[in-house]
Design a protein around this motif. Structure first.
Motif, PDB file in Angstrom:
ATOM      1  N   LEU B 150       0.816  -1.215   0.000  1.00 18.06           N
ATOM      2  CA  LEU B 150       0.000   0.000   0.000  1.00 18.06           C
ATOM      3  C   LEU B 150       0.846   1.260   0.000  1.00 18.06           C
ATOM      4  O   LEU B 150       0.322   2.372  -0.028  1.00 18.06           O
ATOM      5  N   LEU B 151       2.150   1.042   0.053  1.00 16.08           N
ATOM      6  CA  LEU B 151       3.072   2.167   0.229  1.00 16.08           C
ATOM      7  C   LEU B 151       2.833   3.274  -0.782  1.00 16.08           C
ATOM      8  O   LEU B 151       2.809   4.463  -0.445  1.00 16.08           O
ATOM      9  N   ASP B 153       0.140   4.044  -2.489  1.00 14.53           N
ATOM     10  CA  ASP B 153      -1.100   4.776  -2.239  1.00 14.53           C
ATOM     11  C   ASP B 153      -0.927   5.725  -1.053  1.00 14.53           C
ATOM     12  O   ASP B 153      -1.409   6.859  -1.067  1.00 14.53           O
ATOM     13  N   TYR B 154      -0.255   5.239  -0.038  1.00  9.87           N
ATOM     14  CA  TYR B 154       0.025   6.084   1.120  1.00  9.87           C
ATOM     15  C   TYR B 154       0.843   7.309   0.691  1.00  9.87           C
ATOM     16  O   TYR B 154       0.581   8.432   1.116  1.00  9.87           O
ATOM     17  N   ALA B 155       1.848   7.053  -0.112  1.00  6.68           N
ATOM     18  CA  ALA B 155       2.727   8.145  -0.535  1.00  6.68           C
ATOM     19  C   ALA B 155       1.954   9.187  -1.320  1.00  6.68           C
ATOM     20  O   ALA B 155       2.172  10.400  -1.170  1.00  6.68           O
ATOM     21  N   ALA B 157      -1.231   9.927  -1.049  1.00  6.88           N
ATOM     22  CA  ALA B 157      -2.025  10.700  -0.093  1.00  6.88           C
ATOM     23  C   ALA B 157      -1.135  11.647   0.705  1.00  6.88           C
ATOM     24  O   ALA B 157      -1.497  12.805   0.955  1.00  6.88           O
ATOM     25  N   ALA B 158       0.047  11.161   1.085  1.00  3.89           N
ATOM     26  CA  ALA B 158       0.968  11.997   1.860  1.00  3.89           C
ATOM     27  C   ALA B 158       1.390  13.215   1.055  1.00  3.89           C
ATOM     28  O   ALA B 158       1.506  14.322   1.588  1.00  3.89           O
TER      29      ALA B 158
END
Lengths: 215, 215
Positions: B150-151, B153-155, B157-158
């Motif tokens: 998920l990294l 997708d997280y990135a 959003a971040a």
DNA sequence: GCTATCTGATAGCGCCACTATCTATGATGG
DNA sequence: CCATCATAGATAGTGGCGCTATCAGATAGC
């Protein structure tokens, strides 16, 4: 395996393992004689989980105990269990928001409007709601109330993240795996996102300052 | 105002205020006589900031001291100062990642690839990088290495969040206001996002479970 | 047999964020 | 002017937490 090997494999000192057993974070080893107990991969896995929640998640030993007890309680229905798990993973901002001043009231209103606008199904009893209210009230008190204007952008990003979180947990089939995935995902996910946000901030600001300060 | 009023206004006990002064979190009041000191709105504002960093941000008193010292150091150039501020606001995951096992190595590789792919300008010395590596390594050790998928997708959003963060701080004109905005935004922003993520998760999972369990 | 290791129990430690207590001094109001 | 209250500054103590040290008695494995 015996406790020494468990300790060697995980890097956790033997007395600390015993302490975790006392605190109910880890089941005791199976006694083969009055002073010999054997531990298996289940213990090892659980121990690693405990350390992850402690070190990465920053949870207290007591909170971990509660969460794990909930995981191990085979009686509870899954959704209740997810509730307890989530509840214990939010730090207590209770007294921080509990000042009940003008800022707290405004913060509650803002959060209510956000939930309304997003159409979220979250009760006001939810701890995350309280935490958000506390954060907003705190912002107002330090004179950065306008930071709350970013709330909607934050919420948008949070929805995206929550979507992929859910996809991940949906892959789990067995009950224990599901709850564990939620716990790990929630706790480690926070740390992951916070780190990524810092990195993205550094990158963004380096681009700005690189233009202004081309030294 | 005298210390009693400062205490009443902020809800912080007098001995605690004195403690903060001793620890360098708060400048001493201006002495009008050997045992009378007066405090102004600057003190009040600073005190509220301290409490916000403590209660919402979960920073330690020592970390707050460092950050505030950096804010008050008029000599340091702004970008260095932002650096110190950011450095002290990340909890120490050093020894958590420092196991240097296979998981740690893989985590480092993953993070390096992510930074490469994103084109981020972040040095490997950055604390957030270490924190992310620690989180990934920890995931792998507890058997949830696939959460790292998920990294990206997280990135994403971040990056979105970091963008609006930067816009917010860009509004600040004066030096002190800028740094304070960064500190507050970073610390309280984490708490805000975490709460929003929980809420979005609850909403998303309630939609799923509402179908499966229409009780 | 001998040494390393184990269990279970209890006590202690180090850190941290306060909190309590004290003395000497000054502010304040009738 | 004097009683009462608040204050500064200093030092010591408190409670919680996450371990850590030590011990007695028992066992493992050579």
């Amino acid at each position: 395996m015996r406790i020494g090997e468990l300790s060697r494999r995980t890097g956790v000192p033997v007395p600390t393992i015993k302490y975790y057993v006392r605190e109910g974070l880890l089941p005791a080893g199976e006694l083969s004689s009055p002073n010999q107990a054997s531990y298996d991969e289940g213990h090892e896995r659980r121990l690693r989980l405990v350390r992850a929640l402690l070190e990465v998640g920053g949870l207290s030993v007591a909170a971990i105990g509660d969460v794990l007890t909930a995981i191990d309680d085979k009686e509870q229905p899954v959704h209740k269990l997810l509730g307890t798990a989530a509840r214990r993973m939010v730090p207590e901002y209770g007294d921080a928001a509990g000042q009940d001043d003008a800022e707290a009231v405004l913060a509650r209103e803002k959060v209510a409007r956000l939930i309304e606008a997003r159409g979220w199904h979250v009760g006001p009893g939810n701890k995350a709601v309280g935490a958000l209210e506390a954060a907003l009230a705190s912002l107002a008190r330090v004179g950065h109330g306008s930071f709350a204007e970013l709330l909607d952008d934050y919420a948008e990003a949070a929805e995206q993240v929550a979507r992929v979180d859910l996809e991940y947990t949906a892959r789990r089939v067995d009950r224990e795996g599901l709850v564990e995935a939620v716990v790990v995902g929630t706790v480690v996910g926070d740390a992951m996102f916070a780190a990524l946000r810092r990195m993205a901030q550094v990158d963004a600001s380096s681009r700005i300052f690189a233009q202004e300060l081309p030294e």
